[in-house]
Scaffold this motif. Structure first.
Motif, PDB file in Angstrom:
ATOM      1  N   ALA A 187       0.837  -1.203   0.000  1.00  0.00           N
ATOM      2  CA  ALA A 187       0.000   0.000   0.000  1.00  0.00           C
ATOM      3  C   ALA A 187       0.872   1.253   0.000  1.00  0.00           C
ATOM      4  N   TYR A 188       2.002   1.192   0.670  1.00  0.00           N
ATOM      5  CA  TYR A 188       2.927   2.333   0.685  1.00  0.00           C
ATOM      6  C   TYR A 188       3.429   2.628  -0.728  1.00  0.00           C
ATOM      7  N   ARG A 189       3.531   1.586  -1.547  1.00  0.00           N
ATOM      8  CA  ARG A 189       3.963   1.756  -2.935  1.00  0.00           C
ATOM      9  C   ARG A 189       2.796   2.150  -3.844  1.00  0.00           C
ATOM     10  N   ARG A 190       1.660   2.457  -3.265  1.00  0.00           N
ATOM     11  CA  ARG A 190       0.457   2.926  -3.957  1.00  0.00           C
ATOM     12  C   ARG A 190      -0.121   1.871  -4.904  1.00  0.00           C
ATOM     13  N   ARG A 191      -0.034   0.629  -4.499  1.00  0.00           N
ATOM     14  CA  ARG A 191      -0.689  -0.463  -5.226  1.00  0.00           C
ATOM     15  C   ARG A 191      -1.789  -0.989  -4.315  1.00  0.00           C
TER      16      ARG A 191
END
Length: 144
Positions: free
Chosen positions: A22-26
């Protein structure tokens, strides 16, 4: 006791991976990973092995079913968002290019289509030989 510990560790690791994803915006992948990570905890909380013995009326078991339901909702939600984003339709046949027909661009008209459309606009009927010329060419090409 050891099975519960292992399942909890696997779930914690999976949730950690979901946070990194989620931190990698996935976000869709992160939600799917979180759903997978919640399954072992849900199974431990439901007490699958001792279900018939003493877990039918356990609040922890019903909380486990709630966790499993949350995991299922995450699965279903991510699938719905993914389908909506790609425009794919369930059960739609794939066209010749291998793409789904739900969001595919329209195909180019055939060579006789502009002539037929022009004739229709002018109110003329196409000649009877023009109707089947494309079909005859295809049949001849295949030796039929």
């Amino acid at each position: 006791m050891i099975a519960e510990t292992v399942c909890s560790a696997v779930s914690a690791a999976g949730l950690g991976i979901a946070v990194v994803t989620a931190y990698r915006r996935r976000f869709l992948s992160a939600a799917r990973i979180a759903a997978y990570a919640l399954v072992p905890v849900g199974l431990v909380m439901t007490g699958v092995v001792g279900w018939l013995a003493d877990t039918a009326f356990s609040p922890t078991a019903w909380a486990g079913f709630g966790v499993l339901a949350a995991a299922w909702l995450l699965f279903a939600g991510t699938r719905a968002v993914e389908r909506r984003r790609t425009g794919a339709v369930r059960g739609a046949p794939a066209d010749a290019a291998g793409t789904r027909t739900g969001g595919a661009a329209p195909t180019a008209p055939t060579s006789s289509a502009p002539a037929l459309d022009q004739g229709r606009r002018q109110g003329k009927r196409p000649a009877s030989g023009d109707d089947f010329s494309d079909i005859e060419a295809i049949l001849k090409k295949h030796g039929i």
